[in-house]
Design a protein around this motif. Structure first.
Motif, PDB file in Angstrom:
ATOM      1  N   ASP A 170      22.839 -33.147  20.496  1.00 53.65           N
ATOM      2  CA  ASP A 170      23.174 -31.757  20.819  1.00 53.65           C
ATOM      3  C   ASP A 170      22.631 -30.801  19.761  1.00 53.65           C
ATOM      4  O   ASP A 170      22.118 -29.729  20.086  1.00 53.65           O
ATOM      5  N   LEU A 171      22.721 -31.183  18.492  1.00 54.85           N
ATOM      6  CA  LEU A 171      22.141 -30.360  17.422  1.00 54.85           C
ATOM      7  C   LEU A 171      20.617 -30.296  17.568  1.00 54.85           C
ATOM      8  O   LEU A 171      20.011 -29.237  17.394  1.00 54.85           O
ATOM      9  N   ARG A 172      20.014 -31.404  17.935  1.00 59.64           N
ATOM     10  CA  ARG A 172      18.566 -31.440  18.157  1.00 59.64           C
ATOM     11  C   ARG A 172      18.195 -30.507  19.325  1.00 59.64           C
ATOM     12  O   ARG A 172      17.178 -29.819  19.269  1.00 59.64           O
ATOM     13  N   SER A 173      19.021 -30.479  20.360  1.00 57.70           N
ATOM     14  CA  SER A 173      18.727 -29.594  21.499  1.00 57.70           C
ATOM     15  C   SER A 173      18.835 -28.125  21.085  1.00 57.70           C
ATOM     16  O   SER A 173      18.104 -27.278  21.604  1.00 57.70           O
ATOM     17  N   MET A 174      19.708 -27.813  20.117  1.00 53.01           N
ATOM     18  CA  MET A 174      19.776 -26.447  19.593  1.00 53.01           C
ATOM     19  C   MET A 174      18.483 -26.105  18.865  1.00 53.01           C
ATOM     20  O   MET A 174      17.928 -25.013  19.039  1.00 53.01           O
ATOM     21  N   LYS A 175      17.998 -27.048  18.073  1.00 51.48           N
ATOM     22  CA  LYS A 175      16.742 -26.860  17.351  1.00 51.48           C
ATOM     23  C   LYS A 175      15.590 -26.668  18.333  1.00 51.48           C
ATOM     24  O   LYS A 175      14.751 -25.771  18.171  1.00 51.48           O
ATOM     25  N   GLU A 176      15.547 -27.481  19.380  1.00 50.58           N
ATOM     26  CA  GLU A 176      14.495 -27.374  20.389  1.00 50.58           C
ATOM     27  C   GLU A 176      14.587 -26.052  21.150  1.00 50.58           C
ATOM     28  O   GLU A 176      13.570 -25.443  21.476  1.00 50.58           O
ATOM     29  N   TYR A 177      15.805 -25.604  21.425  1.00 49.10           N
ATOM     30  CA  TYR A 177      15.996 -24.321  22.093  1.00 49.10           C
ATOM     31  C   TYR A 177      15.380 -23.190  21.252  1.00 49.10           C
ATOM     32  O   TYR A 177      14.676 -22.332  21.772  1.00 49.10           O
ATOM     33  N   VAL A 178      15.645 -23.216  19.952  1.00 53.49           N
ATOM     34  CA  VAL A 178      15.094 -22.201  19.048  1.00 53.49           C
ATOM     35  C   VAL A 178      13.569 -22.256  19.057  1.00 53.49           C
ATOM     36  O   VAL A 178      12.904 -21.220  19.145  1.00 53.49           O
ATOM     37  N   GLU A 179      13.018 -23.459  19.001  1.00 53.13           N
ATOM     38  CA  GLU A 179      11.558 -23.604  19.007  1.00 53.13           C
ATOM     39  C   GLU A 179      10.957 -23.074  20.299  1.00 53.13           C
ATOM     40  O   GLU A 179       9.919 -22.399  20.286  1.00 53.13           O
ATOM     41  N   MET A 180      11.604 -23.347  21.430  1.00 54.45           N
ATOM     42  CA  MET A 180      11.115 -22.828  22.718  1.00 54.45           C
ATOM     43  C   MET A 180      11.207 -21.306  22.766  1.00 54.45           C
ATOM     44  O   MET A 180      10.314 -20.646  23.276  1.00 54.45           O
ATOM     45  N   GLU A 181      12.296 -20.762  22.241  1.00 60.18           N
ATOM     46  CA  GLU A 181      12.458 -19.300  22.199  1.00 60.18           C
ATOM     47  C   GLU A 181      11.339 -18.654  21.382  1.00 60.18           C
ATOM     48  O   GLU A 181      10.782 -17.637  21.771  1.00 60.18           O
ATOM     49  N   LYS A 182      11.037 -19.248  20.248  1.00 63.80           N
ATOM     50  CA  LYS A 182       9.983 -18.701  19.389  1.00 63.80           C
ATOM     51  C   LYS A 182       8.629 -18.776  20.079  1.00 63.80           C
ATOM     52  O   LYS A 182       7.847 -17.828  20.017  1.00 63.80           O
ATOM     53  N   LYS A 183       8.351 -19.884  20.760  1.00 61.91           N
ATOM     54  CA  LYS A 183       7.078 -20.026  21.471  1.00 61.91           C
ATOM     55  C   LYS A 183       6.977 -19.031  22.609  1.00 61.91           C
ATOM     56  O   LYS A 183       5.923 -18.427  22.823  1.00 61.91           O
ATOM     57  N   SER A 184       8.055 -18.836  23.343  1.00 60.01           N
ATOM     58  CA  SER A 184       8.008 -17.902  24.479  1.00 60.01           C
ATOM     59  C   SER A 184       7.813 -16.466  23.993  1.00 60.01           C
ATOM     60  O   SER A 184       7.147 -15.672  24.642  1.00 60.01           O
ATOM     61  N   ARG A 185       8.375 -16.136  22.850  1.00 56.64           N
ATOM     62  CA  ARG A 185       8.187 -14.785  22.303  1.00 56.64           C
ATOM     63  C   ARG A 185       6.758 -14.591  21.823  1.00 56.64           C
ATOM     64  O   ARG A 185       6.189 -13.508  21.947  1.00 56.64           O
ATOM     65  N   GLN A 186       6.161 -15.653  21.257  1.00 55.86           N
ATOM     66  CA  GLN A 186       4.760 -15.553  20.804  1.00 55.86           C
ATOM     67  C   GLN A 186       3.830 -15.412  22.002  1.00 55.86           C
ATOM     68  O   GLN A 186       2.854 -14.683  21.944  1.00 55.86           O
ATOM     69  N   THR A 187       4.152 -16.083  23.100  1.00 59.74           N
ATOM     70  CA  THR A 187       3.344 -15.998  24.307  1.00 59.74           C
ATOM     71  C   THR A 187       3.376 -14.593  24.880  1.00 59.74           C
ATOM     72  O   THR A 187       2.371 -14.065  25.341  1.00 59.74           O
ATOM     73  N   VAL A 188       4.565 -13.965  24.839  1.00 57.16           N
ATOM     74  CA  VAL A 188       4.706 -12.599  25.342  1.00 57.16           C
ATOM     75  C   VAL A 188       3.892 -11.615  24.504  1.00 57.16           C
ATOM     76  O   VAL A 188       3.297 -10.687  25.009  1.00 57.16           O
ATOM     77  N   LEU A 189       3.881 -11.829  23.190  1.00 61.29           N
ATOM     78  CA  LEU A 189       3.139 -10.947  22.296  1.00 61.29           C
ATOM     79  C   LEU A 189       1.664 -11.206  22.489  1.00 61.29           C
ATOM     80  O   LEU A 189       0.798 -10.497  22.545  1.00 61.29           O
TER      81      LEU A 189
END
Length: 189
Positions: A170-189
């Motif tokens: 579950d902690l790993r899934s939190m880390k992965e969620y953050v990584e996905m959020e960061k990637k999606s924001r970079q894609t938008v920019l």
């Protein structure tokens, strides 16, 4: 109000009966720009003595699981649903949780994490309305624009070591969620 002002306000709080027996308040700690915030139930004896969250045996289990998930404690903001120790480690009562909730909400606002891990039944119920961790754990629950991922409280590992891998995942899934959020924001920019 900044975090220092909030912590001072918490240290002076007398809004519920929990202040009567406390040694120290336990406001929370971690970087103010943390991507992950963890919210537990309430301080235990070690936390009450030191004024820091998760420093007792449950804290040792949490540290082990954070490491197992590839996270560092120093990168995570950690707090609880109540900032004073409930007597005899009983569950915080509804009025105590409600008295402390404005502090929780202000901490969430100040840190503005990408995801919040809810450690146990009490924070899961208080912040998402979901009553059982068993049904909610590991799921992403969005409330008022904030994403929560409920999981077991690290103290559960003291009595049931089989939950260790679940908490790590579950902690790993939190880390992965953050990584996905960061990637999606970079894609938008």
């Amino acid at each position: 109000m900044d975090m220092d002002e909030l912590k001072k306000k918490i240290s002076e709080c007398t809004k519920c009966r929990l202040h009567e027996d406390r040694d120290k308040t336990v406001p929370g700690e971690g970087p103010l720009d943390a991507d992950i915030m963890l919210i537990g139930e309430g301080p235990g004896a070690d936390e009450d003595a030191q004024g820091k969250p998760f420093v007792g045996s449950a804290g040792k289990k949490l540290n082990e699981c954070l490491e197992g998930a590839g996270l560092k404690r120093k990168d995570v903001f950690i707090t609880n649903t109540v900032r004073c120790r409930p007597p005899k480690n009983r569950d915080p009562r509804k009025d105590e949780l409600d008295a402390c909730d404005p502090y929780t909400q202000k901490m969430i606002e100040l840190v503005n994490p990408k995801v919040i891990g809810l450690l146990g039944r009490i924070p899961t119920l208080q912040l998402t309305g979901q009553g059982t961790v068993g049904k909610a754990r590991g799921k992403q629950i969005t409330v008022k624009g904030m994403t929560y991922i409920p999981t077991f409280h690290p103290a559960a590992l003291i009595y049931d070591s089989s939950r260790r891998e679940v908490l790590i995942n579950d902690l790993r899934s939190m880390k992965e969620y953050v990584e996905m959020e960061k990637k999606s924001r970079q894609t938008v920019l």
